[in-house]
Design a protein around this motif. Structure first.
Motif, PDB file in Angstrom:
ATOM      1  N   PHE A  17      54.201  34.566  55.324  1.00  0.00           N
ATOM      2  CA  PHE A  17      55.415  34.540  55.834  1.00  0.00           C
ATOM      3  C   PHE A  17      55.709  33.074  56.789  1.00  0.00           C
ATOM      4  N   ILE A  41      61.481  37.741  55.091  1.00  0.00           N
ATOM      5  CA  ILE A  41      60.783  38.935  55.641  1.00  0.00           C
ATOM      6  C   ILE A  41      61.534  40.134  56.125  1.00  0.00           C
ATOM      7  N   GLY A  42      60.629  41.193  55.964  1.00  0.00           N
ATOM      8  CA  GLY A  42      61.282  42.523  56.272  1.00  0.00           C
ATOM      9  C   GLY A  42      61.672  42.815  57.822  1.00  0.00           C
ATOM     10  N   LYS A 109      50.438  46.869  61.025  1.00  0.00           N
ATOM     11  CA  LYS A 109      49.706  45.533  60.509  1.00  0.00           C
ATOM     12  C   LYS A 109      48.321  45.610  61.242  1.00  0.00           C
ATOM     13  N   TYR A 132      50.657  43.715  50.042  1.00  0.00           N
ATOM     14  CA  TYR A 132      50.913  43.153  51.198  1.00  0.00           C
ATOM     15  C   TYR A 132      49.682  42.312  51.638  1.00  0.00           C
ATOM     16  N   ASN A 186      55.515  48.173  49.652  1.00  0.00           N
ATOM     17  CA  ASN A 186      55.835  46.549  49.877  1.00  0.00           C
ATOM     18  C   ASN A 186      54.749  45.591  49.101  1.00  0.00           C
ATOM     19  N   TYR A 217      57.165  52.594  55.260  1.00  0.00           N
ATOM     20  CA  TYR A 217      58.334  52.682  54.760  1.00  0.00           C
ATOM     21  C   TYR A 217      58.715  54.150  54.232  1.00  0.00           C
ATOM     22  N   LYS A 248      60.476  49.606  61.005  1.00  0.00           N
ATOM     23  CA  LYS A 248      61.523  49.639  59.879  1.00  0.00           C
ATOM     24  C   LYS A 248      62.284  50.895  59.899  1.00  0.00           C
ATOM     25  N   TYR A 346      63.279  47.477  49.633  1.00  0.00           N
ATOM     26  CA  TYR A 346      62.779  46.228  49.047  1.00  0.00           C
ATOM     27  C   TYR A 346      63.100  46.300  47.612  1.00  0.00           C
ATOM     28  N   ARG A 385      60.839  39.176  45.887  1.00  0.00           N
ATOM     29  CA  ARG A 385      61.096  40.201  46.566  1.00  0.00           C
ATOM     30  C   ARG A 385      62.401  39.944  47.637  1.00  0.00           C
TER      31      ARG A 385
HETATM   32  C1  MLT Z   1      57.222  42.185  55.114  1.00  0.00           C
HETATM   33  O1  MLT Z   1      58.046  41.378  55.034  1.00  0.00           O
HETATM   34  O2  MLT Z   1      56.439  42.364  54.275  1.00  0.00           O
HETATM   35  C2  MLT Z   1      56.861  42.805  56.696  1.00  0.00           C
HETATM   36  O3  MLT Z   1      57.752  42.450  57.485  1.00  0.00           O
HETATM   37  C3  MLT Z   1      55.787  42.355  56.911  1.00  0.00           C
HETATM   38  C4  MLT Z   1      55.287  43.383  58.177  1.00  0.00           C
HETATM   39  O4  MLT Z   1      55.702  44.264  58.410  1.00  0.00           O
HETATM   40  O5  MLT Z   1      54.203  42.854  58.725  1.00  0.00           O
END
Ligand code: MLT
Length: 407
Positions: A17, A41-42, A109, A132, A186, A217, A248, A346, A385
């Motif tokens: 990222f 990015i999530g 994370k 991930y 993810n 998630y 999230k 996603y 993604r």
């Molecule tokens: C992602 O986009 O995969 C997540 O935001 C990464 C994360 O949650 O660290």
């Protein structure tokens, strides 16, 4: 002379990222007038649920008075939060987890990245592909792999997740000791069924392996038949550690609160075959390296479980799922196969061409940021993604621009 940890030198130059952010900055310098829409990015975009904001304010006020002031809290988290988690997230779904098996932290994370520290360097690790990147990179840093050979590291067992297997990792051919599973996934958005999870739990019990189950998630699951926790699966208490996050679920990406579940039945083995409690080991690590999540943040997390908090979180996640449906329908109408987006924020799009090339095309022609699947592993080299974390208006605008760019 100070020597560098040689395992760090095996890593790709930068974290996925961070690499994308750098490319986006370069685009913005080239095209300062372009109105960028970020579906990469999530990271959530909507404000915190009002119930959490109220709880935050009230907790800060408590800290202003000597009579209710608090300093260090318990490293594992306050009982009020651990009890709410055990009751609502697990026991209410028939998953037998107790409050003292919950370790509150500042992010899934960090937890999922740190947990591998408890294991020997020579264990065999299975990693889904795509994945991930934190699962891979932390094992590289720990010296559990050889060098990078193009897009894979020597010494890891990769489990390809493709359209043929519904993007769900299959049991490995050769025995492994540690396996990472993520559902809803993810990056692919695929969600594992009860039978699929049961097969992994049975496997782990047969081989005395451990599953690190990333359920960050979980709040996006809408199909009633799908498990929300691995502990809904019989036998999982012995062989699985689960990671959850409020990032999230309740928009806490900037607030920071998550937790790990380490059941007292989970063991790892010494060389002489003696069992060692992972709960005790993780507690040892956690109390040594961590001083707890701040009191106001834990009160805000507790508010997620109030009747209003639950409704507000549901409304937030429903909104992102509506965006996901828009994205999925949009790509399908363009003839590009997709998975995810139904029980997940996603959408994993098969672009039919090189992932970074497609990323560049969306950036240049539509000013939309996505995440190239190649960054998640070899099996993602033709995918991107798309994240549903944005406003409805931005998602609709992005899909119109993408349709024009690809027309
Ligand atoms: C992602 O986009 O995969 C997540 O935001 C990464 C994360 O949650 O660290």
């Amino acid at each position: 002379m100070i020597h560098v940890n040689p395992h760090y030198q095996k890593l790709q130059a930068s974290y996925l990222f961070a690499d994308i952010a750098q490319r986006v900055r370069a685009f913005q310098q080239r095209r300062p007038d372009a109105e960028l829409i970020r579906l990469g990015i999530g990271d959530v975009t909507e404000p915190l649920p009002p119930a959490c904001i109220q709880a935050l304010h009230a907790a800060v006020d408590e800290l202003t008075r000597a009579s209710s002031f608090r300093g260090y809290g318990p490293e594992q988290g306050y009982d009020f939060l651990r009890e709410a988690i055990a009751r609502h997230d697990f026991q209410a779904r028939g998953a037998p987890i107790a409050a003292d098996e919950i370790f509150v932290s500042d992010g899934a994370k960090c937890d999922v990245g740190n947990f591998q520290e408890l294991f020997a360097t020579d264990i065999r690790v299975a990693i889904p592909d795509p994945v991930y990147p934190v699962y891979v990179d932390t094992n590289v840093m720990a010296g559990r792999t050889g060098a990078a050979m193009q897009d894979r590291y020597e010494g890891l067992a990769y489990l390809p997740c493709t359209a043929e297997n519904g993007y769900v990792p299959q049991l490995p051919d050769a025995p492994v000791d540690l396996v990472y599973l993520c559902s809803p996934n993810n990056p692919t958005g695929a969600t594992m069924t009860r039978a699929q999870l049961q097969a992994w739990v049975d496997y782990a019990r047969a081989y005395r392996a451990l599953i690190l189950f990333d359920a960050a998630y979980e709040a996006f699951i809408r199909d009633d038949g799908l498990p929300h926790s691995i502990y809904e699966i019989p036998g999982a208490r012995e062989v699985a550690v689960e990671f959850r996050s409020y990032s999230k679920t309740a928009g806490f990406t900037g607030v920071r609160c998550a937790y790990a579940v380490v059941p007292r039945d989970c063991m790892a083995w010494q060389a002489d075959g003696k069992a060692v409690s992972l709960h005790a080991l993780w507690n040892r690590r956690h109390t040594t390296r961590f001083n707890g999540v701040s009191y106001p943040v834990q009160r805000a997390a507790e508010a997620v479980y109030s009747p209003e908090g639950r409704q507000q979180v549901r409304a937030l996640t429903d909104g992102y799922l509506r965006n996901a449906a828009t994205i999925r329908a949009g790509f399908q109408a363009m003839g590009l196969p997709c998975t995810g987006g139904d029980n997940s924020p996603y959408i994993w799009v098969d672009t039919g061409r090189d992932a970074w090339e497609f990323f560049g095309l969306l950036l240049d022609k539509a000013a939309v940021v996505c995440t190239p699947g190649a960054g998640f592993g070899r099996c993602g080299r033709r995918h991107v993604r798309i994240s549903a974390f944005n406003s409805q208006a931005n998602v609709e605008a992005a899909m119109q621009r993408i349709a024009q760019a690809l027309a």
